[in-house]
Scaffold this motif. Structure first.
Motif, mmCIF file in Angstrom:
data_model
loop_
_atom_site.group_PDB
_atom_site.id
_atom_site.type_symbol
_atom_site.label_atom_id
_atom_site.label_comp_id
_atom_site.label_asym_id
_atom_site.label_seq_id
_atom_site.Cartn_x
_atom_site.Cartn_y
_atom_site.Cartn_z
ATOM 1 N N THR A 1 0.838 -1.215 0.000
ATOM 2 C CA THR A 1 0.000 0.000 0.000
ATOM 3 C C THR A 1 0.871 1.262 0.000
ATOM 4 O OG1 THR A 1 -1.640 -1.245 1.278
ATOM 5 C CG2 THR A 1 -1.934 1.124 1.202
ATOM 6 N N GLU B 1 -8.657 -2.662 4.972
ATOM 7 C CA GLU B 1 -8.292 -1.379 4.349
ATOM 8 C C GLU B 1 -8.843 -0.162 5.090
ATOM 9 O OE1 GLU B 1 -9.645 -1.521 0.301
ATOM 10 O OE2 GLU B 1 -11.737 -1.225 0.846
ATOM 11 N N HIS C 1 -3.264 -4.785 2.839
ATOM 12 C CA HIS C 1 -4.635 -4.507 3.298
ATOM 13 C C HIS C 1 -5.654 -5.301 2.504
ATOM 14 C CE1 HIS C 1 -2.399 -0.929 4.732
ATOM 15 N NE2 HIS C 1 -3.113 -1.187 5.806
#
Ligand code: AMP
Ligand code: ZN
Length: 469
Positions: free
Chosen positions: A6, A230, A258
Motif C-alpha cells: 500500500t 483497508e 490490506h
C-alpha cells in the motif's frame, strides 16, 4: 514472490529484513461482541499468507493483538453491569473459538493492550521528550502531526487536504490541540472507566499507540509485514507509522498489506450499520471451512459480496475436493501393492504442473482464486487417473500433493461429521436406558462417543444437559 505494498501502491518483490525470517503484525479485533464475518476476512487472508510463507520455508513470527480496552468494551460493560475485563475476556475466548473453527492458526503471540500499558507510557514519553508529542493542561497527550514530514505517505493524502477536511470536522472539546490534525496518545480517565497512572494523568491509552508498542516489543523496531483491513489505512496505520518512526528513528514496516471489505449489497459489513452476520451464526448453517473457501475464492484486494449463492458454490467446491480425497483414500486401501508403474511415474511428473501453477498464483500477491483453480485441475486429473487398479503408492503420492496444497489454504480434506441435535437427544435417551438397566459400560461408551463428536454431557439435578465443546 510479489507482494502489493500500500505504501508504493504497487507489487514489489518480497525481500525480508533477515533471510529466512518474516516478522508480521496483523491488527486484531476489539473484543466486545462476537466477531462478524467481515472481521473474519483479514484473519483468514493473513493466516493464508502466513501458511504460504511457512511453506516457502520462512520462519514466521506472527503477532496479532486483541484490543481489550476501548470505548465500546466499556459501554458494553456498563450495559451488562459487569467489569470491562469480564467483557473482553469473554469475547476474546469466543473469538479464539471462531478462529479455531475457521482453521486460523493461533498467532505466535496474541498480546493484550491492557498488559502493555508500561510500554505505551514509555513510548509516549519518548515522543514527548523528542518533541513529537505534548501534554495538554487536562492531561491528554497529543501527537504533533506536523512535526512528521512524511505524515500521509501510507494513505497518500497530503497534509493540506487533510487540514481542510479536519477544519470542517473539528468538534468542540478538542480546543486544547495545537492543531486539528493532532491525535490522542493518552487520555484522562472518566468516571467508572478502567485507568492506569501515568506522568500526565490517570487515564488510558489511545488506540493507535498499542500496535506501535506491541509490534516493537514482540517483533522489533523494523518489521517485514504489517497488515489489516483497508479501513485501517487511515488513520490507524498512518498514525502507527508516525508514532513508531518518530520514536525509533527507523522505517517501521516494509510491506503494508490490506484486505478489501466483505460487503453486503455492496455496502461494508459492519457492526454499526447492523448489516452483519456473526461467524457463529454462519457456523450454524455451514462448516466454517466453507466460509474460508468462499473468502479465498476471491482475491484479498477485491471487494467481496456475501451471498447464499456464493456460499453454496463454495460448499460444492470444497466437497468436490473432499470427494476426490476420499477417492484417493479408498485406492490407498484397495489398490495394488508394489512399486509405481512407469506410467504412474510419468503421471506424477505431470501432476507437478499443478503445484507449479499453484505456486505461481500464490507468488503473484497471493492470488488464492487462481491457486484454487490449480487445485481443481489436480482434482480432475486425480479423478480420472487414479483408478481401482492403480497402485496404493500412486494414490498416496497424489494424496500428498493434494493435502500439501489444500493445507496451505487451510482446508481440511476430512469431511467433518455433522451431528444433529436429534441424534444427540436419541443417544442421550439410549444412555439413560442403559443406566436404568445398570449397563454402565454401555452408558459410558455413549458418553465417550458423544465427546468424540464434540458433545459434552453434564448430569445435573434437572436431568442431562449437553453442550458443544
Ligand atoms: P475492528 O474490530 O472493527 O477493529 O476490526 C478488526 C479487523 O477486521 C480490522 O482489520 C478491520 O479492518 C477488519 N474488518 C472490519 N470489517 C470488515 C469488513 N466488512 N470487511 C473486511 N474487513 C473488515
Ligand atoms: Zn493496529
Amino acid at each position: 514472490m510479489k507482494v502489493y505494498n500500500t505504501l508504493s501502491k504497487s507489487k514489489e518483490e518480497f525481500a525480508p529484513l533477515e533471510e529466512g525470517k518474516v516478522k508480521m503484525y496483523v491488527c486484531g479485533p476489539t473484543v466486545y461482541n462476537l466477531i462478524h464475518i467481515g472481521n473474519a476476512r483479514p484473519m483468514i487472508v493473513f493466516d493464508t499468507v502466513r501458511r504460504y510463507l511457512e511453506y516457502r520455508g520462512y520462519q514466521v513470527d506472527y503477532v496479532s493483538n486483541f484490543t481489550d480496552v476501548d470505548d465500546k468494551i466499556i459501554a458494553k460493560a456498563i450495559e451488562e453491569g459487569v467489569s470491562a475485563e469480564e467483557i473482553s475476556q469473554r469475547y476474546m475466548k469466543e473469538c479464539q473459538k471462531d478462529m479455531e473453527d475457521m482453521n486460523v492458526k493461533p498467532a505466535t503471540i496474541h498480546p493484550l493492550a491492557t498488559q502493555e500499558i508500561d510500554g505505551m507510557i514509555e513510548m509516549i514519553q519518548t515522543l514527548v521528550d523528542k518533541g513529537f508529542a505534548y501534554p495538554a493542561s487536562d492531561g491528554t497527550v497529543y501527537f504533533r502531526v506536523k512535526r512528521f514530514s512524511e505524515y500521509g505517505k501510507l494513505s497518500h493524502k497530503n497534509l493540506e487536504d487533510l487540514q481542510s477536511g479536519f477544519r470542517s470536522l473539528q468538534v468542540s472539546g478538542e480546543g486544547q490541540k495545537e492543531d486539528p490534525l493532532d491525535f490522542v496518545l493518552w487520555k484522562p480517565k472518566k468516571e467508572g472507566e478502567p485507568f492506569w497512572p501515568s506522568p500526565w494523568c490517570d487515564g488510558r491509552p489511545g488506540w493507535h499507540i498499542e500496535c506501535s508498542v506491541m509490534a516493537k516489543k514482540y517483533l522489533g523496531e523494523e518489521i517485514d509485514i504489517h497488515a489489516g483491513g483497508e479501513d485501517l489505512i487511515f488513520p490507524h496505520h498512518e498514525n502507527e507509522i508516525a508514532q513508531s518512526e518518530c520514536c525509533n528513528g527507523k522505517p517501521f514496516a516494509r510491506y503494508w498489506m490490506h484486505n478489501a471489505f466483505l460487503n453486503i449489497d455492496n455496502k461494508k459489513m459492519s457492526k454499526s450499520l447492523g448489516n452483519f452476520f456473526t461467524v457463529r451464526e454462519v457456523g450454524e448453517e455451514y462448516d466454517l471451512q466453507v466460509l474460508r473457501f468462499f473468502m479465498l475464492n476471491a482475491h484479498y484486494r477485491s471487494p467481496l459480496n456475501f451471498s447464499r449463492d456464493l456460499m453454496t458454490a463454495a460448499k460444492n467446491g470444497l466437497e468436490r475436493i473432499q470427494t476426490a480425497a476420499e477417492h484417493l483414500r479408498q485406492i490407498q486401501k484397495s489398490g495394488r501393492d508394489g512399486e509405481l508403474t512407469q506410467d504412474e511415474e510419468k503421471l506424477l511428473e505431470q501432476a507437478e504442473e499443478f503445484t507449479r501453477k499453484f505456486q505461481e498464483a500464490m507468488e503473484d500477491d497471493f492470488n488464492t482464486a487462481d491457486a484454487i483453480a490449480a487445485i481443481f485441475e489436480l482434482v480432475k486429473f486425480s479423478n480420472t487417473q487414479a483408478k481401482e487398479n492403480s497402485t496404493r503408492l500412486f494414490a498416496e503420492r497424489l494424496y500428498d500433493v493434494l493435502q500439501t496444497l489444500t493445507e496451505i489454504l487451510g482446508f481440511s480434506l476430512e469431511v467433518k461429521e455433522e451431528i444433529l441435535d436429534q441424534e444427540i437427544e436419541d443417544l442421550i435417551a439410549q444412555r439413560q436406558a442403559a443406566r436404568k438397566e445398570k449397563n454402565f459400560q454401555k452408558a459410558d461408551q455413549i458418553r465417550d462417543t458423544l465427546l468424540e463428536k464434540g458433545i459434552l454431557l453434564e448430569d445435573t439435578r434437572e436431568g442431562v444437559k449437553w453442550k458443544r465443546v
